[in-house]
Design a protein around this motif. Structure first.
Motif, PDB file in Angstrom:
ATOM      1  N   SER A   1       0.851  -1.186   0.000  1.00 36.39           N
ATOM      2  CA  SER A   1       0.000   0.000   0.000  1.00 36.39           C
ATOM      3  C   SER A   1       0.887   1.237   0.000  1.00 36.39           C
ATOM      4  CB  SER A   1      -0.906   0.032   1.232  1.00 36.39           C
ATOM      5  OG  SER A   1      -1.866  -1.003   1.156  1.00 36.39           O
TER       6      SER A   1
ATOM      7  N   VAL B   1       0.809   5.903  -0.619  1.00 41.00           N
ATOM      8  CA  VAL B   1       0.022   7.125  -0.587  1.00 41.00           C
ATOM      9  C   VAL B   1       0.669   8.173  -1.486  1.00 41.00           C
ATOM     10  CG1 VAL B   1      -0.852   9.014   0.863  1.00 41.00           C
ATOM     11  CG2 VAL B   1      -0.721   6.686   1.797  1.00 41.00           C
TER      12      VAL B   1
ATOM     13  N   ALA C   1       0.330  11.831  -1.501  1.00 43.41           N
ATOM     14  CA  ALA C   1      -0.244  12.848  -0.624  1.00 43.41           C
ATOM     15  C   ALA C   1      -0.625  14.124  -1.361  1.00 43.41           C
ATOM     16  CB  ALA C   1       0.744  13.176   0.495  1.00 43.41           C
TER      17      ALA C   1
ATOM     18  N   THR D   1       0.962   9.286  -8.858  1.00 39.28           N
ATOM     19  CA  THR D   1      -0.084   8.290  -8.592  1.00 39.28           C
ATOM     20  C   THR D   1       0.084   7.099  -9.529  1.00 39.28           C
ATOM     21  OG1 THR D   1      -1.570  10.136  -8.061  1.00 39.28           O
ATOM     22  CG2 THR D   1      -2.569   7.963  -8.342  1.00 39.28           C
TER      23      THR D   1
ATOM     24  N   TYR E   1      -3.578   5.225  -2.191  1.00 46.82           N
ATOM     25  CA  TYR E   1      -4.505   6.248  -1.734  1.00 46.82           C
ATOM     26  C   TYR E   1      -3.973   7.586  -2.234  1.00 46.82           C
ATOM     27  CZ  TYR E   1      -5.830   2.504   1.462  1.00 46.82           C
ATOM     28  OH  TYR E   1      -6.213   1.295   1.989  1.00 46.82           O
TER      29      TYR E   1
ATOM     30  N   HIS F   1      -4.397  16.210   2.692  1.00 45.60           N
ATOM     31  CA  HIS F   1      -3.494  15.124   3.092  1.00 45.60           C
ATOM     32  C   HIS F   1      -3.291  15.093   4.606  1.00 45.60           C
ATOM     33  CE1 HIS F   1      -0.087  18.108   1.754  1.00 45.60           C
ATOM     34  NE2 HIS F   1      -0.683  18.542   2.824  1.00 45.60           N
TER      35      HIS F   1
ATOM     36  N   MET G   1      -4.935  12.078   6.523  1.00 40.01           N
ATOM     37  CA  MET G   1      -4.562  10.708   6.152  1.00 40.01           C
ATOM     38  C   MET G   1      -4.934   9.658   7.190  1.00 40.01           C
ATOM     39  SD  MET G   1      -0.803  10.431   4.522  1.00 40.01           S
ATOM     40  CE  MET G   1      -0.187  12.033   4.124  1.00 40.01           C
TER      41      MET G   1
ATOM     42  N   ILE H   1      -7.458   6.801   5.758  1.00 48.30           N
ATOM     43  CA  ILE H   1      -6.877   5.519   5.349  1.00 48.30           C
ATOM     44  C   ILE H   1      -7.331   4.445   6.334  1.00 48.30           C
ATOM     45  CG2 ILE H   1      -4.695   4.232   5.123  1.00 48.30           C
ATOM     46  CD1 ILE H   1      -3.486   6.792   3.951  1.00 48.30           C
TER      47      ILE H   1
ATOM     48  N   ILE I   1       2.088   1.079   5.493  1.00 49.21           N
ATOM     49  CA  ILE I   1       2.264   1.787   4.221  1.00 49.21           C
ATOM     50  C   ILE I   1       3.726   1.688   3.797  1.00 49.21           C
ATOM     51  CG2 ILE I   1       2.160   4.062   3.108  1.00 49.21           C
ATOM     52  CD1 ILE I   1      -0.619   2.931   3.618  1.00 49.21           C
TER      53      ILE I   1
ATOM     54  N   VAL J   1       5.101   6.949   0.912  1.00 50.76           N
ATOM     55  CA  VAL J   1       4.251   8.129   0.857  1.00 50.76           C
ATOM     56  C   VAL J   1       5.018   9.192   0.075  1.00 50.76           C
ATOM     57  CG1 VAL J   1       2.964   9.877   2.144  1.00 50.76           C
ATOM     58  CG2 VAL J   1       3.285   7.595   3.141  1.00 50.76           C
TER      59      VAL J   1
ATOM     60  N   ALA K   1       1.889  10.626   8.070  1.00 47.56           N
ATOM     61  CA  ALA K   1       2.610   9.681   7.208  1.00 47.56           C
ATOM     62  C   ALA K   1       3.637   8.886   8.004  1.00 47.56           C
ATOM     63  CB  ALA K   1       3.286  10.434   6.060  1.00 47.56           C
TER      64      ALA K   1
END
Length: 194
Positions: free
Chosen positions: A24, A26, A28, A36, A50, A82, A85, A89, A97, A100, A128
């Motif tokens: 997983s 992120v 942000a 992404t 995410y 962000h 989070m 999440i 995670i 990030v 984070a």
């Protein structure tokens, strides 16, 4: 004279070395969705990304870039700060995670008056660091050259300096040596648990 290095490319390189399929991650600061998409390609087909942005236009731009159904299935876009989070999440991913990414500043091609803000960035960095799993990484590309950017970059640097050195390792990479207005990358790695 040494040329500027691409800090986004360097952030991708650091993350690529750590992030695995099924993990997983992120984004942000979704922006136009480039990071992404990069994260999705690292974690697919069973991972999760995410993506956070306060601008609906940014999320729409990112969604338009993700046209493979296998990647779409791994993506959760969140129209929120962000800084939220931890709340947004799922708890199952807290402490797990793998990466990030932060790319601070403003949405390229968007309204330059809408920028990341120091207070929400610092709150997001704290979140984070709590979400990060063992061996995970936070990358922060900061731009001191835009209005408000120097203050935000300075505060991010101070936040990094105050992290527990027993738990985190921090590296700073400047795009151009001896240029205080040049972008910089902060890479924060959570040390692996024994």
């Amino acid at each position: 004279m040494k040329e500027r290095i691409s800090l986004v490319a360097k952030a991708h390189e650091l993350i690529r070395a750590r992030l695995r399929p099924g993990a997983s991650a992120v984004d942000a600061t979704v922006g136009n969705g480039h990071d992404t998409l990069f994260l999705l390609r690292q974690v697919a087909p069973r991972g999760r990304v995410y993506g956070f942005d306060i601008q609906r236009a940014a999320l729409a731009s990112a969604a338009a870039k993700i046209n493979e159904s296998a990647l779409q299935a791994c993506l959760t876009l969140i129209n929120d700060s962000h800084a939220r989070m931890l709340e947004r999440i799922p708890k199952t991913d807290h402490g797990a995670i793998g990466a990030v990414m932060f790319n601070l500043g403003y949405l390229p091609g968007g309204d330059k008056a809408v920028t990341t803000r120091t207070d929400s960035t610092l709150a997001a960095l704290s979140a984070a660091s709590r979400l990060l799993g063992s061996g995970g990484i936070i990358t922060i590309v900061a731009y001191p050259g835009h209005p408000g950017g120097a203050h935000e970059t300075d505060r991010v640097g101070r936040w990094c300096k105050h992290l527990d050195c027993e738990r985190f390792r921090v590296e700073r990479i400047d795009a151009k040596a001896n240029d205080e207005a040049a972008p910089r990358l902060f890479a924060v790695t959570r040390k692996r648990s024994e």
